[in-house]
Motif scaffolding. Structure first.
Motif, PDB file in Angstrom:
ATOM      1  N   MET A 197       0.842  -1.192   0.000  1.00 56.18           N
ATOM      2  CA  MET A 197       0.000   0.000   0.000  1.00 56.18           C
ATOM      3  C   MET A 197       0.880   1.247   0.000  1.00 56.18           C
ATOM      4  SD  MET A 197      -3.288  -0.589  -0.012  1.00 56.18           S
ATOM      5  CE  MET A 197      -3.334  -2.074  -0.983  1.00 56.18           C
ATOM      6  N   GLY A 198       0.311   2.329  -0.488  1.00 59.76           N
ATOM      7  CA  GLY A 198       1.072   3.548  -0.666  1.00 59.76           C
ATOM      8  C   GLY A 198       1.259   4.357   0.602  1.00 59.76           C
ATOM      9  N   LYS A 199       2.199   5.288   0.503  1.00 61.41           N
ATOM     10  CA  LYS A 199       2.527   6.177   1.611  1.00 61.41           C
ATOM     11  C   LYS A 199       2.579   7.608   1.092  1.00 61.41           C
ATOM     12  CE  LYS A 199       5.758   3.368   1.499  1.00 61.41           C
ATOM     13  NZ  LYS A 199       5.288   2.125   0.912  1.00 61.41           N
ATOM     14  N   ALA A 200       2.125   8.546   1.912  1.00 66.61           N
ATOM     15  CA  ALA A 200       2.132   9.949   1.504  1.00 66.61           C
ATOM     16  C   ALA A 200       2.695  10.826   2.610  1.00 66.61           C
ATOM     17  CB  ALA A 200       0.726  10.418   1.146  1.00 66.61           C
ATOM     18  N   LEU A 201       3.445  11.843   2.184  1.00 64.92           N
ATOM     19  CA  LEU A 201       3.915  12.893   3.080  1.00 64.92           C
ATOM     20  C   LEU A 201       3.074  14.123   2.807  1.00 64.92           C
ATOM     21  CD1 LEU A 201       5.977  14.063   5.119  1.00 64.92           C
ATOM     22  CD2 LEU A 201       7.365  14.727   3.126  1.00 64.92           C
ATOM     23  N   LEU A 202       2.402  14.625   3.859  1.00 65.70           N
ATOM     24  CA  LEU A 202       1.624  15.861   3.746  1.00 65.70           C
ATOM     25  C   LEU A 202       2.425  16.994   4.364  1.00 65.70           C
ATOM     26  CD1 LEU A 202      -1.931  14.725   4.969  1.00 65.70           C
ATOM     27  CD2 LEU A 202      -0.913  14.494   2.700  1.00 65.70           C
ATOM     28  N   LEU A 203       2.712  18.012   3.563  1.00 65.63           N
ATOM     29  CA  LEU A 203       3.380  19.212   4.048  1.00 65.63           C
ATOM     30  C   LEU A 203       2.300  20.273   4.231  1.00 65.63           C
ATOM     31  CD1 LEU A 203       5.388  17.799   1.719  1.00 65.63           C
ATOM     32  CD2 LEU A 203       6.888  19.530   2.671  1.00 65.63           C
ATOM     33  N   ILE A 204       1.983  20.583   5.466  1.00 61.11           N
ATOM     34  CA  ILE A 204       0.870  21.466   5.782  1.00 61.11           C
ATOM     35  C   ILE A 204       1.355  22.911   5.951  1.00 61.11           C
ATOM     36  CG2 ILE A 204      -1.033  21.925   7.394  1.00 61.11           C
ATOM     37  CD1 ILE A 204      -1.336  19.182   6.151  1.00 61.11           C
ATOM     38  N   ASP A 205       0.887  23.784   5.099  1.00 58.35           N
ATOM     39  CA  ASP A 205       1.046  25.242   5.254  1.00 58.35           C
ATOM     40  C   ASP A 205       2.483  25.708   5.523  1.00 58.35           C
ATOM     41  OD1 ASP A 205      -1.700  25.061   5.003  1.00 58.35           O
ATOM     42  OD2 ASP A 205      -2.127  25.568   7.082  1.00 58.35           O
ATOM     43  N   VAL A 206       3.442  25.148   4.832  1.00 56.49           N
ATOM     44  CA  VAL A 206       4.832  25.607   4.981  1.00 56.49           C
ATOM     45  C   VAL A 206       4.967  26.826   4.067  1.00 56.49           C
ATOM     46  CG1 VAL A 206       7.265  24.953   4.972  1.00 56.49           C
ATOM     47  CG2 VAL A 206       5.508  23.205   5.378  1.00 56.49           C
ATOM     48  N   GLN A 207       4.385  27.922   4.531  1.00 56.29           N
ATOM     49  CA  GLN A 207       4.206  29.117   3.711  1.00 56.29           C
ATOM     50  C   GLN A 207       4.872  30.337   4.328  1.00 56.29           C
ATOM     51  OE1 GLN A 207      -0.195  27.722   3.425  1.00 56.29           O
ATOM     52  NE2 GLN A 207      -0.030  29.484   2.048  1.00 56.29           N
ATOM     53  N   GLU A 208       5.154  31.296   3.470  1.00 60.75           N
ATOM     54  CA  GLU A 208       5.783  32.552   3.893  1.00 60.75           C
ATOM     55  C   GLU A 208       4.926  33.322   4.900  1.00 60.75           C
ATOM     56  OE1 GLU A 208       8.830  33.553   3.395  1.00 60.75           O
ATOM     57  OE2 GLU A 208       9.330  31.889   2.070  1.00 60.75           O
ATOM     58  N   ALA A 209       3.633  33.076   4.926  1.00 56.80           N
ATOM     59  CA  ALA A 209       2.736  33.773   5.864  1.00 56.80           C
ATOM     60  C   ALA A 209       3.204  33.635   7.309  1.00 56.80           C
ATOM     61  CB  ALA A 209       1.313  33.233   5.723  1.00 56.80           C
ATOM     62  N   PHE A 210       3.858  32.524   7.617  1.00 54.82           N
ATOM     63  CA  PHE A 210       4.283  32.292   9.000  1.00 54.82           C
ATOM     64  C   PHE A 210       5.581  33.004   9.364  1.00 54.82           C
ATOM     65  CE2 PHE A 210       1.254  28.717   8.659  1.00 54.82           C
ATOM     66  CZ  PHE A 210       0.433  29.100   9.717  1.00 54.82           C
ATOM     67  N   THR A 211       6.100  33.825   8.466  1.00 51.95           N
ATOM     68  CA  THR A 211       7.240  34.680   8.823  1.00 51.95           C
ATOM     69  C   THR A 211       6.761  36.044   9.308  1.00 51.95           C
ATOM     70  OG1 THR A 211       7.495  35.496   6.563  1.00 51.95           O
ATOM     71  CG2 THR A 211       8.753  33.523   7.161  1.00 51.95           C
ATOM     72  N   ASP A 212       5.469  36.301   9.210  1.00 52.44           N
ATOM     73  CA  ASP A 212       4.900  37.585   9.636  1.00 52.44           C
ATOM     74  C   ASP A 212       5.022  37.742  11.153  1.00 52.44           C
ATOM     75  OD1 ASP A 212       2.596  39.483  10.503  1.00 52.44           O
ATOM     76  OD2 ASP A 212       2.680  39.713   8.311  1.00 52.44           O
ATOM     77  N   SER A 213       5.371  38.918  11.604  1.00 53.59           N
ATOM     78  CA  SER A 213       5.563  39.183  13.035  1.00 53.59           C
ATOM     79  C   SER A 213       4.269  39.094  13.835  1.00 53.59           C
ATOM     80  CB  SER A 213       6.206  40.554  13.236  1.00 53.59           C
ATOM     81  OG  SER A 213       5.343  41.568  12.744  1.00 53.59           O
ATOM     82  N   LYS A 214       3.127  39.112  13.178  1.00 43.15           N
ATOM     83  CA  LYS A 214       1.836  39.063  13.892  1.00 43.15           C
ATOM     84  C   LYS A 214       1.682  37.811  14.750  1.00 43.15           C
ATOM     85  CE  LYS A 214      -1.697  36.688  11.369  1.00 43.15           C
ATOM     86  NZ  LYS A 214      -3.094  36.781  11.649  1.00 43.15           N
ATOM     87  N   TRP A 215       2.412  36.745  14.416  1.00 42.15           N
ATOM     88  CA  TRP A 215       2.254  35.479  15.127  1.00 42.15           C
ATOM     89  C   TRP A 215       2.937  35.494  16.492  1.00 42.15           C
ATOM     90  CZ3 TRP A 215      -1.367  32.782  12.921  1.00 42.15           C
ATOM     91  CH2 TRP A 215      -1.559  32.874  11.548  1.00 42.15           C
ATOM     92  N   GLY A 216       3.946  36.333  16.682  1.00 42.56           N
ATOM     93  CA  GLY A 216       4.660  36.358  17.954  1.00 42.56           C
ATOM     94  C   GLY A 216       5.772  35.326  18.009  1.00 42.56           C
ATOM     95  N   ARG A 217       6.124  34.945  19.236  1.00 34.62           N
ATOM     96  CA  ARG A 217       7.236  34.007  19.435  1.00 34.62           C
ATOM     97  C   ARG A 217       6.857  32.608  18.953  1.00 34.62           C
ATOM     98  NH1 ARG A 217       8.523  33.113  24.967  1.00 34.62           N
ATOM     99  NH2 ARG A 217       6.332  33.510  25.347  1.00 34.62           N
ATOM    100  N   ARG A 218       7.862  31.907  18.432  1.00 32.62           N
ATOM    101  CA  ARG A 218       7.661  30.562  17.906  1.00 32.62           C
ATOM    102  C   ARG A 218       8.697  29.616  18.511  1.00 32.62           C
ATOM    103  NH1 ARG A 218       8.668  28.593  11.645  1.00 32.62           N
ATOM    104  NH2 ARG A 218       9.980  26.944  12.445  1.00 32.62           N
TER     105      ARG A 218
END
Length: 186
Positions: A1-22
């Protein structure tokens, strides 16, 4: 049976300072490592992108934040799925695609642990997929609780993983995943 890797929301949006500390500043590096190994093992690769129609959103479809980070850029043969809610399964063809490809094993990496990553992991487990969530290939931001208290990103991250592990998914770190899952199943 097959296998899949899901990459969830690895987007530039998460570099925005609005999110705070990470927490976990090396998450993208770990995601890149896992992606390379899964490509080599011929897993199905699926890039999930959050999209918004609102020009005020950091995920606006015509804004800079919508872009997938270059370190995990999709290859032409890799599927991209756009979603507008937390779960990659709602309002998308993800489940249909996994079933068509006869995929029974799903590994999840990306951003952020308490939101789209955990929601997708929960649904994946509930739908019957053998699901792995890679702890150091995801990250969380600080946030306020229901009483208005700030919670640090490390606490948010670990609590999110604790509520998923052994109920919806198996939580592993990158090295364990690469050694025990990709090499065995890949």
């Amino acid at each position: 049976m097959g296998k899949a890797l899901l990459l969830i929301d690895v987007q530039e949006a998460f570099t925005d300072s609005k999110w705070g500390r990470r927490n976990n500043p090396d998450a993208e590096k770990k995601i890149q490592e896992i992606l390379a190994d899964c490509r080599q093992a011929q897993w199905t690769i699926i890039h999930i992108q959050h999209v918004s129609d609102s020009p005020d959103s950091v995920f606006y479809k015509h804004g800079a934040g919508f872009s997938i980070k270059a370190v995990v850029a999709p290859q032409p043969n890799e599927k991209r799925i756009l979603k507008s809610v937390n779960s990659a399964f709602i309002g998308t063809d993800l489940e249909q695609y996994l079933n068509e490809k006869q995929i029974k094993t799903v590994a999840i990496v990306g951003l952020t642990t308490p939101h789209c990553v955990s929601t997708t992991a929960r649904m994946s487990g509930n739908l019957g997929y053998q699901t792995y969530l890679i702890s150091d290939a995801t990250a969380a931001f600080e946030m306020r609780d229901h009483l208005g208290n700030w919670l640090d990103p490390e606490t948010i991250h670990h609590l999110s993983l604790a509520t998923i592990h052994e109920e919806f998914a198996t939580v592993l770190d990158t090295e364990s995943f690469k050694k025990d899952v990709v090499s065995i199943e890949g």
